[in-house]
Design a protein around this motif. Structure first.
Motif, PDB file in Angstrom:
ATOM      1  N   PHE A 114      86.065  56.156  11.226  1.00 55.84           N
ATOM      2  CA  PHE A 114      86.048  56.281   9.807  1.00 55.84           C
ATOM      3  C   PHE A 114      85.739  54.913   9.059  1.00 55.84           C
ATOM      4  CE2 PHE A 114      88.366  59.715  11.205  1.00 55.84           C
ATOM      5  CZ  PHE A 114      88.514  60.603  10.444  1.00 55.84           C
ATOM      6  N   TYR A 115      84.958  55.159   7.921  1.00 53.32           N
ATOM      7  CA  TYR A 115      84.580  54.231   7.066  1.00 53.32           C
ATOM      8  C   TYR A 115      85.106  54.033   5.670  1.00 53.32           C
ATOM      9  CZ  TYR A 115      81.438  50.089   5.980  1.00 53.32           C
ATOM     10  OH  TYR A 115      81.052  48.912   5.677  1.00 53.32           O
ATOM     11  N   CYS A 116      86.479  54.006   5.673  1.00 56.98           N
ATOM     12  CA  CYS A 116      86.905  54.492   4.411  1.00 56.98           C
ATOM     13  C   CYS A 116      88.121  53.336   4.201  1.00 56.98           C
ATOM     14  CB  CYS A 116      87.547  55.751   4.654  1.00 56.98           C
ATOM     15  SG  CYS A 116      88.740  56.210   5.488  1.00 56.98           S
ATOM     16  N   ASP A 117      88.560  53.350   2.921  1.00 55.62           N
ATOM     17  CA  ASP A 117      89.816  52.681   2.427  1.00 55.62           C
ATOM     18  C   ASP A 117      91.095  53.045   2.974  1.00 55.62           C
ATOM     19  OD1 ASP A 117      88.524  50.715   0.527  1.00 55.62           O
ATOM     20  OD2 ASP A 117      87.631  52.589  -0.015  1.00 55.62           O
ATOM     21  N   VAL A 118      91.259  54.351   2.893  1.00 58.37           N
ATOM     22  CA  VAL A 118      92.670  55.016   3.441  1.00 58.37           C
ATOM     23  C   VAL A 118      92.476  56.138   4.196  1.00 58.37           C
ATOM     24  CG1 VAL A 118      94.817  55.937   2.557  1.00 58.37           C
ATOM     25  CG2 VAL A 118      93.808  54.005   1.448  1.00 58.37           C
ATOM     26  N   ILE A 119      93.283  56.757   5.261  1.00 54.73           N
ATOM     27  CA  ILE A 119      93.436  57.760   6.096  1.00 54.73           C
ATOM     28  C   ILE A 119      94.695  58.292   5.733  1.00 54.73           C
ATOM     29  CG2 ILE A 119      93.323  59.075   7.943  1.00 54.73           C
ATOM     30  CD1 ILE A 119      91.122  56.730   8.981  1.00 54.73           C
TER      31      ILE A 119
END
Length: 318
Positions: A114-119
């Motif tokens: 994942f390349y995101c700010d929040v999961i």
């Protein structure tokens, strides 16, 4: 001062069910007073249009082949983006981040980087289960399920030691005909049975005469059915969270891979009556066991109203 925009990206259909769509729309409903929420989806059905119109603006994405490019073209770079499905790979996430957007992913199978700010993972796993960037915040557990307001606000009054009324739902599509298999067991018993079914779910006419079938039901109507029932029979998916929030005892099984981990947790914690793999030959035996067993399930008690406050705080920090 104008509200910051959030784009929600989730689909529904016979092949993927409605869980991603329902929980993302529930999240939009939680946030809409503080943010400008816009829902984007492929080829919405009349039911989806009805539900989205209750919550926020929507933008239908035209063309399966160009859906990713079409979505990226909507972004200026100052928005928050929420993705909910398994086909938003790392490359697509990077493209959104490179636009300058903040990115949230809702996921429950942790099978890709994942390349995101929040999961947000509404299932009981651990942040270490995820492959993600160092800057990614990860929130795991059933308390992070995004539920619609009627489920959060419900107060259950019914309390029975017997099973007289059953409500069931085995997916918005039920591609394996599990509804009829379960009804084959239930209609042999002195029960009042309600079936929540998607438009494409086929219920045999033999059973239609003996049960009540509800289609395109609102969250308020589902809550009413939960409150009137003594037992819910579901797949290990979003509707389990909704039923448990309403304190309804649940029997559940799984029929696709992404339900397996959640099912095992619910079973191991004695939160459900376990039905196992719903497509094998043990379904009928496991169903019958519910009505002969005197075991009690343990219904978790989460403060979902307080969770809404926490969710809002997370988004406001982005």
């Amino acid at each position: 001062m104008s509200k910051r925009k959030i784009y929600f990206r989730a689909d529904a259909g016979a092949d993927i069910g409605y869980g991603h769509f329902i929980r993302s729309l529930a999240l939009a409903d939680m946030l809409r007073e503080n943010f400008n929420c816009v829902f984007t989806t492929l080829s919405p059905t009349s039911y989806q249009l009805q539900e989205m119109n209750k919550v926020c603006e929507y933008i239908p994405l035209v063309g399966l082949k160009n859906q990713f490019e079409n979505f990226l073209s909507l972004l200026n770079g100052d928005e928050i983006v929420v993705l909910d499905n398994y086909y938003y790979d790392t490359s697509f996430q990077k493209q959104i981040k490179e636009k300058g957007c903040k990115l949230i992913c809702i996921d429950d199978i942790h099978t890709r980087h994942f390349y995101c700010d929040v999961i947000f993972c509404p299932d009981p796993c651990h942040p270490a289960d995820y492959s993600a960037e160092p800057f990614t915040e990860i929130y795991c557990g059933m308390e992070w399920a995004f539920l619609r307001k009627p489920f959060i606000n419900n107060v259950r009054l019914r309390n029975s030691d017997t099973i007289d009324k059953v409500v069931m739902a085995l997916g918005g599509a039920d591609p394996y005909g599990l509804t009829d298999r379960v009804l084959g067991v239930l209609t042999d018993k002195p029960l009042e049975v309600s079936v929540i079914a998607g438009d494409t779910v086929v219920v045999d006419p033999v059973y239609q005469k003996r049960v009540k079938v509800y289609r395109r039901v609102s969250a308020e109507e589902i809550v009413r059915l939960f409150n009137e029932a003594d037992l819910g029979i579901f797949s290990a998916s979003t509707i389990c969270n909704e039923a448990l929030a309403c304190k309804l005892p649940v029997a559940a099984g799984y029929y696709v891979d992404n339900q397996y981990e959640y099912y095992n947790y619910l079973k191991d914690e004695h939160i459900i009556y376990p039905l196992g793999y719903l497509r094998d030959n043990s379904l009928e035996m496991n169903m019958d066991r519910i009505f002969t067993s005197r075991e009690k399930v343990i219904i978790p008690d989460f403060d979902y109203k307080n969770q809404v406050t926490k969710i809002l705080e997370i988004f406001e920090r982005l």
